[in-house]
Design a protein around this motif. Structure first.
Motif, short mmCIF file in Angstrom:
data_model
loop_
_atom_site.label_atom_id
_atom_site.label_comp_id
_atom_site.label_asym_id
_atom_site.label_seq_id
_atom_site.Cartn_x
_atom_site.Cartn_y
_atom_site.Cartn_z
N ASP A 95 7.32 27.25 69.42
CA ASP A 95 7.58 27.68 70.79
C ASP A 95 6.70 28.86 71.20
O ASP A 95 6.89 29.45 72.25
N PRO A 341 4.82 19.58 73.47
CA PRO A 341 3.42 19.70 73.06
C PRO A 341 3.25 20.90 72.13
O PRO A 341 3.98 21.89 72.26
N ILE A 342 2.34 20.83 71.20
CA ILE A 342 2.09 21.97 70.34
C ILE A 342 0.75 22.58 70.71
O ILE A 342 -0.18 21.88 71.10
N ARG A 398 15.61 29.41 92.92
CA ARG A 398 16.43 30.33 92.14
C ARG A 398 17.82 30.53 92.74
O ARG A 398 18.29 31.66 92.91
N PRO A 426 7.27 17.54 88.53
CA PRO A 426 7.71 17.83 87.15
C PRO A 426 9.17 18.28 87.13
O PRO A 426 9.48 19.44 86.88
N GLN A 429 10.68 19.95 83.99
CA GLN A 429 10.18 21.30 83.74
C GLN A 429 10.85 22.31 84.67
O GLN A 429 11.19 23.42 84.27
N LEU A 430 11.06 21.90 85.92
CA LEU A 430 11.75 22.78 86.85
C LEU A 430 13.18 23.03 86.39
O LEU A 430 13.69 24.15 86.44
N ARG A 432 14.24 22.89 83.39
CA ARG A 432 14.17 23.73 82.20
C ARG A 432 14.07 25.20 82.57
O ARG A 432 14.73 26.05 81.97
N THR A 433 13.24 25.53 83.58
CA THR A 433 13.15 26.93 83.99
C THR A 433 14.48 27.38 84.57
O THR A 433 14.90 28.51 84.36
N ASP A 436 16.73 28.18 81.80
CA ASP A 436 16.31 29.46 81.22
C ASP A 436 16.87 30.62 82.05
O ASP A 436 17.41 31.58 81.51
N ASP A 437 16.77 30.49 83.38
CA ASP A 437 17.30 31.52 84.27
C ASP A 437 18.79 31.71 84.05
O ASP A 437 19.28 32.83 83.94
#
Lengths: 446, 278
Positions: A95, A341-342, A398, A426, A429-430, A432-433, A436-437
């Motif tokens: 990560d 992805p790495i 947000r 995406p 991905q949105l 995921r953020t 995270d928030d």
């Protein structure tokens, strides 16, 4: 089989990606030769990181315990090779952050024989001893999440498990490691399932396999012994058939409400790889020190199914498979739908790494993003009945309370919404953020 | 219909009298003088809440960092209190690794936001701790005080910055902090690697050589986890000498007007183009 019955073996929503398993489905599992350097991150499972119990310079044998669990939701680590502990310090993990890991240099003259004790007499173990033994073996969910396996076996009072569900769906495109395990070790799989079923007191083992693996279904059916109560259930090919809630819906036609677990509907779900790991520990006394990894994708020179010792750098695994093609642009650890992805080939194979997939420009080129046209395809695709496009917009803006209201945290990031989006948004991905928030906010509120 | 209207309006008249809540008229007038940016820099949600707290005496007019000094004085005069207030603070970024000096490991092609990039293998930057340069902070700044320079590093305009904390909140790498302008020594680096390992990732990283520790007043700077850390309690002892021998320019001297200076021994960075990826 009655086609109508087959149709029912499914869940609502979901998507149908091309399965693309031809590359490796017929390739037998091979063993990767030992390399000279192994890296075992202490936090490669969900939960509290393990604590190293070896010191720098110490000689370790293959299969020797090198790190201890620090909490109940935590597990142990075992040395994948005979050699010496060279460093215990921060290494750049998958990560991107620096996380403590144990670096082991393999002894080039060692035979790399596993340190085999006597197999545990599993028949006579109590459930508590069984759970402790599973934790001692370092076994985690091998499907990709790497959730410590013993936690799932500790069933609170008042709940009873009726079915042990073995997850052989393998719904991610490209991956064939579970498929090969079912083909090559059907007896071990059935015996491992029997051990778990007896220990957790389930009535029946149900093995769910997608119908695109007819050979696996056939072979398992042929190997079931009369004294084993096992049912092999063919499942419709659909993504994410292998998500545990989807699997339970497909097989038992029961939906698990948000926030509850499979145990609440009397089911315990385990991946094929996990069951094999349990078999290896209880019948052969080998802890979790290696796993099956599928190397595939358009960028892989020679796709393969491999037995890889944990901690082997991805670079060495790819070197064994003839490297990457020149035009490779992206390497993903895990499946193409949920894998990550790495950023460097030096990251090691972890307990949860089911595949190494290499993609070329054609698959990875950034696609132009268009505005959402409110077509509702993501809503129709979401197997958890969320509204992905709305969640993505809320996450962009947000709007935390509204994200909670629309159950953002129930999203498992399966990727169906992004896959089905005609505007190339995406969405995952949105989301995921957004998650995270919400997590950060929860931390600050506490 | 007219009758109904009269009845209902009389109810309203009575309700207005009976249910009237007395409110200090000063709240409204103070609120009018406040900037209405509702930035939250003062610590309460919105300008009106700040006005109420001002009247209640819990804050001083100077604690609004957005209004000019003239306006704070006017408010202070109106309320008959001291202007008060803390010393001016501005946001500072603890990273100087633009694309011309910091190595990029991979191309990141996903969603263009630092937070999203952080969640994908930590972003494309070689340095784990460094600024990803995708501009979440620029977007979050309500006062146009932040802009991304040509190397993808946010630059703070100290005159416009009101220390509202938005950039501090949004940065996924926690690189921003609000610093009083009197703190002139500053370390724009968060790399915790040692020596060459740090410098391989970024040419302006702190390589933990300890020269600043030796040159500064005792106790002012110390090396923590391979990174120089300034003890601002001893800020009055700070002088330019500490930065002069730094080989990478990872400790700088910031004048009150915001001009940052590196020491004489810092390597000169003349490259304008980005480093190649890989």
């Amino acid at each position: 089989m009655n086609p109508l019955r087959l149709l029912r073996r499914s869940f609502d929503h979901g998507v149908h990606p091309a399965h693309l398993k031809e590359q490796t489905a017929d390739l037998p599992i091979q063993r990767v030769p030992f390399v000279n350097r192994y890296l075992m991150p202490l936090g490669q499972h969900i939960g509290a990181p393990s604590r190293a119990i070896v010191t720098v310079g110490e000689r370790v044998r293959r299969g020797q315990k090198i790190a201890d669990a620090t909490a109940f939701v935590s597990t142990t680590l075992h040395s994948p090779v005979t050699g010496w502990v060279r460093k215990i310090e921060g290494f750049r993990s998958m990560d991107g952050s620096f996380a403590p890991a144990i670096e082991i240099e393999a002894d080039p003259y060692a035979t790399q024989q596993e340190e085999r004790g006597d197999p545990l007499p599993w028949q006579s173990l109590s459930i508590e001893e069984f759970i402790a033994a599973v934790q001692e073996a370092g076994i985690v969910g091998m499907g990709g999440a790497a959730f410590p396996c013993h936690v799932k076996f500790s069933i609170p009072d008042g709940l009873k498990i009726r079915y042990l569900l073995v997850n052989g769906a393998e719904c991610e495109p490209y991956l064939t490691n579970d498929h090969r395990l079912m083909l090559e070790r059907p007896d071990d799989l059935l015996q491992g399932a029997e051990i778990v079923r007896r220990k957790i007191g389930a009535e029946e083992t149900v093995i769910g396999v997608e119908v695109n693996k007819p050979d696996a279904i056939e072979i398992l059916r042929r190997h079931v012994k009369p004294d084993q109560s096992v049912r092999i259930v063919p499942l419709q090919v659909k993504y994410p058939q292998g998500a545990e809630k989807m699997l339970i819906k497909s097989i038992f036609d029961r939906e698990i409400p948000a926030g509850l677990l499979p145990r609440d509907v009397e089911v315990n779900v385990n991946n094929v790889g996990t069951i094999i790991a349990i078999f290896d520990y209880f019948e052969r006394a080998i802890p979790l020190i290696e796993r099956i990894v599928t190397v595939a994708g358009p960028g892989a020179a020679y796709p393969a199914n491999l037995i890889v010792p944990l901690g082997t750098p991805v670079r060495e695994v790819l070197r064994f498979c003839g490297g990457l093609k020149e035009e490779t642009r992206e390497v993903i650890m895990g499946g193409p739908m949920m894998g990550r992805p790495i950023a460097s080939l030096d990251v090691p194979i972890l307990k949860g790494s089911s595949g190494i997939l290499a993609f070329t420009e054609a698959e990875t080129a950034g696609r132009k993003e268009y505005p959402c046209i409110k077509c509702g395809r993501c809503v129709e695709a979401c197997p958890y009945f969320l509204n992905p496009s709305r969640l993505a917009r809320l996450s962009k803006a947000r709007m935390f309370d509204e994200m909670r209201e629309y159950s953002l945290m129930d999203c498992v990031e399966c990727g169906c919404c992004t896959f089905s989006c005609p505007s190339n948004i995406p969405i995952v991905q949105l989301i995921r953020t957004g998650k995270d928030d919400l997590r950060n906010r929860k931390e600050t509120e506490q | 219909m007219t009758g109904l209207g009269l009845i209902l309006s009389s109810i309203l008249v009575v309700a207005n009298r009976k249910l009237y809540v007395y409110e200090d008229p000063r709240i409204e007038s103070v609120n009018d003088m406040l900037p209405q940016s509702n930035c939250g820099a003062c610590g309460v949600p919105g300008c009106r809440a700040f006005a109420e707290e001002l009247i209640a005496g819990k804050f001083t007019p100077g604690q609004c960092t957005v209004v000019t000094d003239v306006v704070s004085e006017e408010i202070a005069e109106l309320l008959g209190v001291d202007v008060g207030g803390d010393e001016k603070r501005v946001a500072r970024l603890a990273c100087a690794g633009g694309s011309n000096v910091a190595r990029q490991r991979v191309h990141y092609l996903g969603l263009s936001s630092c937070q999203a990039a952080t969640l994908v293998a930590g972003g494309g930057k070689g340095c784990t701790w460094g600024c990803l340069g995708l501009g979440d902070c620029e977007e979050a700044c309500d006062f146009d005080a932040l802009f991304m320079n040509e190397h993808g590093i946010p630059v703070v305009d100290p005159d416009k910055c009101v220390a509202c904390d938005d950039c501090v909140d949004i940065c996924p790498k926690d690189l921003f902090s609000l610093e009083p302008v009197t703190r002139k020594l500053w370390i724009p680096c968060k790399n915790l690697q040692f020596g060459d390992a740090a410098e391989r990732e970024c040419e302006v990283a702190c390589n933990s050589c300890n020269r600043c520790v030796a040159d500064a007043a005792p106790g002012l700077i110390e090396m923590k986890h391979n990174l120089a850390a300034i003890n601002y309690e001893l800020n009055h002892l700070a002088d330019r000498q500490a930065i002069e021998r730094c080989p990478t320019g990872a400790i700088i001297w910031i004048e009150e007007n915001g001009v940052a200076q590196k020491g004489v021994d810092a390597k000169k960075i003349i490259r304008k183009t980005s480093l190649p990826v890989g």
